[in-house]
Design a protein around this motif. Sequence first.
Motif, PDB file in Angstrom:
ATOM      1  N   CYS A  53       0.830  -1.211   0.000  1.00  0.00           N
ATOM      2  CA  CYS A  53       0.000   0.000   0.000  1.00  0.00           C
ATOM      3  C   CYS A  53       0.868   1.266   0.000  1.00  0.00           C
ATOM      4  N   ALA A  54       0.318   2.373  -0.570  1.00  0.00           N
ATOM      5  CA  ALA A  54       1.014   3.670  -0.611  1.00  0.00           C
ATOM      6  C   ALA A  54       0.024   4.765  -0.280  1.00  0.00           C
ATOM      7  N   SER A  55       0.510   5.803   0.413  1.00  0.00           N
ATOM      8  CA  SER A  55      -0.338   6.935   0.791  1.00  0.00           C
ATOM      9  C   SER A  55      -0.453   7.915  -0.386  1.00  0.00           C
ATOM     10  N   GLU A  56      -1.070   9.081  -0.106  1.00  0.00           N
ATOM     11  CA  GLU A  56      -1.278  10.076  -1.168  1.00  0.00           C
ATOM     12  C   GLU A  56       0.024  10.663  -1.690  1.00  0.00           C
ATOM     13  N   THR A  57       1.039  10.709  -0.849  1.00  0.00           N
ATOM     14  CA  THR A  57       2.316  11.325  -1.256  1.00  0.00           C
ATOM     15  C   THR A  57       3.357  10.281  -1.592  1.00  0.00           C
ATOM     16  N   GLU A  58       2.906   9.059  -1.778  1.00  0.00           N
ATOM     17  CA  GLU A  58       3.863   7.987  -2.068  1.00  0.00           C
ATOM     18  C   GLU A  58       3.460   7.248  -3.355  1.00  0.00           C
ATOM     19  N   GLN A  59       4.418   6.458  -3.822  1.00  0.00           N
ATOM     20  CA  GLN A  59       4.177   5.603  -4.992  1.00  0.00           C
ATOM     21  C   GLN A  59       4.868   4.266  -4.779  1.00  0.00           C
ATOM     22  N   LEU A  60       4.359   3.263  -5.527  1.00  0.00           N
ATOM     23  CA  LEU A  60       4.959   1.937  -5.475  1.00  0.00           C
ATOM     24  C   LEU A  60       5.760   1.712  -6.738  1.00  0.00           C
ATOM     25  N   LEU A  61       7.013   1.321  -6.565  1.00  0.00           N
ATOM     26  CA  LEU A  61       7.865   0.960  -7.700  1.00  0.00           C
ATOM     27  C   LEU A  61       7.916  -0.573  -7.746  1.00  0.00           C
ATOM     28  N   LEU A  62       7.351  -1.095  -8.807  1.00  0.00           N
ATOM     29  CA  LEU A  62       7.299  -2.547  -8.960  1.00  0.00           C
ATOM     30  C   LEU A  62       8.344  -2.957  -9.975  1.00  0.00           C
ATOM     31  N   GLU A  63       9.305  -3.808  -9.539  1.00  0.00           N
ATOM     32  CA  GLU A  63      10.393  -4.249 -10.405  1.00  0.00           C
ATOM     33  C   GLU A  63      10.264  -5.763 -10.613  1.00  0.00           C
ATOM     34  N   GLY A  64       9.796  -6.147 -11.863  1.00  0.00           N
ATOM     35  CA  GLY A  64       9.644  -7.551 -12.181  1.00  0.00           C
ATOM     36  C   GLY A  64      10.830  -8.066 -12.973  1.00  0.00           C
ATOM     37  N   PRO A  65      10.781  -9.310 -13.402  1.00  0.00           N
ATOM     38  CA  PRO A  65      11.903  -9.886 -14.157  1.00  0.00           C
ATOM     39  C   PRO A  65      12.119  -9.175 -15.502  1.00  0.00           C
ATOM     40  N   LEU A  66      11.056  -8.647 -16.110  1.00  0.00           N
ATOM     41  CA  LEU A  66      11.195  -8.082 -17.444  1.00  0.00           C
ATOM     42  C   LEU A  66      11.059  -6.561 -17.471  1.00  0.00           C
ATOM     43  N   ARG A  67      10.353  -5.964 -16.555  1.00  0.00           N
ATOM     44  CA  ARG A  67      10.164  -4.518 -16.622  1.00  0.00           C
ATOM     45  C   ARG A  67       9.868  -3.945 -15.243  1.00  0.00           C
ATOM     46  N   LYS A  68       9.879  -2.582 -15.225  1.00  0.00           N
ATOM     47  CA  LYS A  68       9.556  -1.855 -13.993  1.00  0.00           C
ATOM     48  C   LYS A  68       8.363  -0.955 -14.291  1.00  0.00           C
ATOM     49  N   ARG A  69       7.587  -0.756 -13.246  1.00  0.00           N
ATOM     50  CA  ARG A  69       6.475   0.153 -13.399  1.00  0.00           C
ATOM     51  C   ARG A  69       6.176   0.797 -12.046  1.00  0.00           C
ATOM     52  N   VAL A  70       5.434   1.933 -12.074  1.00  0.00           N
ATOM     53  CA  VAL A  70       5.115   2.641 -10.837  1.00  0.00           C
ATOM     54  C   VAL A  70       3.601   2.753 -10.738  1.00  0.00           C
ATOM     55  N   ILE A  71       3.140   2.748  -9.498  1.00  0.00           N
ATOM     56  CA  ILE A  71       1.733   2.961  -9.209  1.00  0.00           C
ATOM     57  C   ILE A  71       1.676   4.032  -8.124  1.00  0.00           C
ATOM     58  N   ASN A  72       1.054   5.191  -8.433  1.00  0.00           N
ATOM     59  CA  ASN A  72       0.988   6.317  -7.505  1.00  0.00           C
ATOM     60  C   ASN A  72      -0.154   6.114  -6.515  1.00  0.00           C
ATOM     61  N   GLY A  73       0.098   6.461  -5.254  1.00  0.00           N
ATOM     62  CA  GLY A  73      -0.909   6.324  -4.214  1.00  0.00           C
ATOM     63  C   GLY A  73      -1.977   7.398  -4.343  1.00  0.00           C
ATOM     64  N   PRO A  74      -3.009   7.312  -3.555  1.00  0.00           N
ATOM     65  CA  PRO A  74      -3.145   6.312  -2.481  1.00  0.00           C
ATOM     66  C   PRO A  74      -3.762   5.011  -3.016  1.00  0.00           C
ATOM     67  N   GLY A  75      -3.453   3.905  -2.362  1.00  0.00           N
ATOM     68  CA  GLY A  75      -4.060   2.642  -2.740  1.00  0.00           C
ATOM     69  C   GLY A  75      -3.179   1.471  -2.349  1.00  0.00           C
ATOM     70  N   CYS A  76      -3.759   0.290  -2.538  1.00  0.00           N
ATOM     71  CA  CYS A  76      -3.036  -0.948  -2.258  1.00  0.00           C
ATOM     72  C   CYS A  76      -2.983  -1.779  -3.537  1.00  0.00           C
ATOM     73  N   VAL A  77      -1.886  -2.475  -3.716  1.00  0.00           N
ATOM     74  CA  VAL A  77      -1.657  -3.226  -4.953  1.00  0.00           C
ATOM     75  C   VAL A  77      -1.253  -4.646  -4.566  1.00  0.00           C
ATOM     76  N   CYS A  78      -1.761  -5.591  -5.373  1.00  0.00           N
ATOM     77  CA  CYS A  78      -1.339  -6.974  -5.201  1.00  0.00           C
ATOM     78  C   CYS A  78      -0.087  -7.185  -6.028  1.00  0.00           C
ATOM     79  N   VAL A  79       0.995  -7.478  -5.401  1.00  0.00           N
ATOM     80  CA  VAL A  79       2.298  -7.595  -6.062  1.00  0.00           C
ATOM     81  C   VAL A  79       2.435  -9.019  -6.582  1.00  0.00           C
TER      82      VAL A  79
END
Length: 501
Positions: free
Chosen positions: A12-38
């Motif tokens: 999960c990330a707050s309003e002023t945060e983001q999630l950086l998801l780094e997989g085997p092939l690529r990276k992506r970001v998800i800006n908060g607020p919210g929760c993500v299933c990794v």
Amino acid sequence: MGNACCIPTCSCASETEQLLLEGPLRKRVINGPGCVCVPAFTRATVRSGVLLDESQYAHIRNDLHGEISSVRGPHLYFPGAYEMVLERLTVISLSRDEWARVQNKTTGQRRVEVGEQKVYLEPMESLMDRGKGYLIDEHHAVLAKDTSTAELKLVVKQGMYIPGPFDDVIQVQEKLLLEEYEVCILKDPSGRFSFYHGSNERERSFFVPPFWSLVQLRWSNPVVVSRVAMDTTPPPTHKMVSRFDLRPSFMNYEFIARTTDNVELAISITFFWRIIDVEAMILKTADTPGDICTHARSIIIQAVAGYKLLDFLSAFNAIVTKHILQSGDRFYNERGVELLNVEVMKFHCVDKNTDRVLQEIIQETTERLKALEKQRSENEVEEARIAGEIAVEQNKSQLEMLRIKAAVEQEAANAELVDLKKGHEKRHAIIEGGAEAGKIMAFVEGMGERASDQVKMELYHMLRRLDAIKAVSGGNATLYYTPNDVNLSIESLAQSRAHSD
């Protein structure tokens, strides 16, 4: 920062945060607020956004193609999956009279930004310097150097001067304003001298051109130098002179001289002098006061050496003036100066015992002079009193003479007035007598030959008496006549008429 996991997780990330998801092939970001299933084998990192206010901005680098961009506040910036914040900067705020010089670190190019504005540096730029502009008016100019060409330039255009990209301000220069009696000297790049006179309207105000310099002479302080010569502690001091005053001035000088009877004297002298030729002065000497005093010192030492102490005391000022003014004219003229006068202000014996005796001699001489002056004053007072009495008597005598003169003049005027009255009466009598004679002649001639002259005269007198009686009777007065006064009778009147017939 999270770790990669072989099973799905939740982040999960707050309003002023983001999630950086780094997989085997690529990276992506998800800006908060919210929760993500990794997903499995994906690493999730929570990172804060870049919060920028109005006075801030940031440089962002993209790791895929290496580009660097800028982001300005106010803004909450979330970097992309392949972006990284290099630096957070504060904006450069320039006021109306400020400037900032910026250089590109890659190309070396420079630019100057002038207020009033906000300046944002590009990713490859750096702030070299900043400052305030220079206000140029009628009496101020800016001497600047172009570092790209090493050229000096004097900026005299009135207004606000902002340095160019390669300009370095060396100094703010004030216009030189010369008085009527002042002269200054400028040296050009080749070393030649130019003279500027305050008496010349075109030369009395100017700016020093680039690569020119104002000539300054280091003049010694004669008093301090002379004290050093007398083994005192103060070191010599000097003053820098760039404006040469042509008016008469004075300076004091002290030195030691020895009389022929071996008495050592410390003499203090005042020189009155002036500059008459600045060009001759600068070509002959760099220390005009020092030359004057040193030359005079040599002359006076030789002069004093020819006199005994008592002889020097009797005419010290005349001795010094005679030797300096009559022997050093050529020396001073060659240096462009004129020595106007020299006066001995004071002197004393270096040896204390000798100086005590000298002071006693001076005191005795002073007392004698005081006594003479007192007697002279008393004599003058007595002379003034006698002169006053003489003047009073003379005034009295003059007043008496004036009174007698006025009386004589008055008597003469009275006599002249009497003579004038007598003359007028005489002339009046002559006129009246002539008129009366004319009447008688007319009466006598009117009677003709019918009566004798005696009868005619008697008849005329009788008629005049009748006229007198009529004149008296016509008034209010009472007048008494005796018969003899009137002498009238009917007989005489009848006889007169008979004769007239």
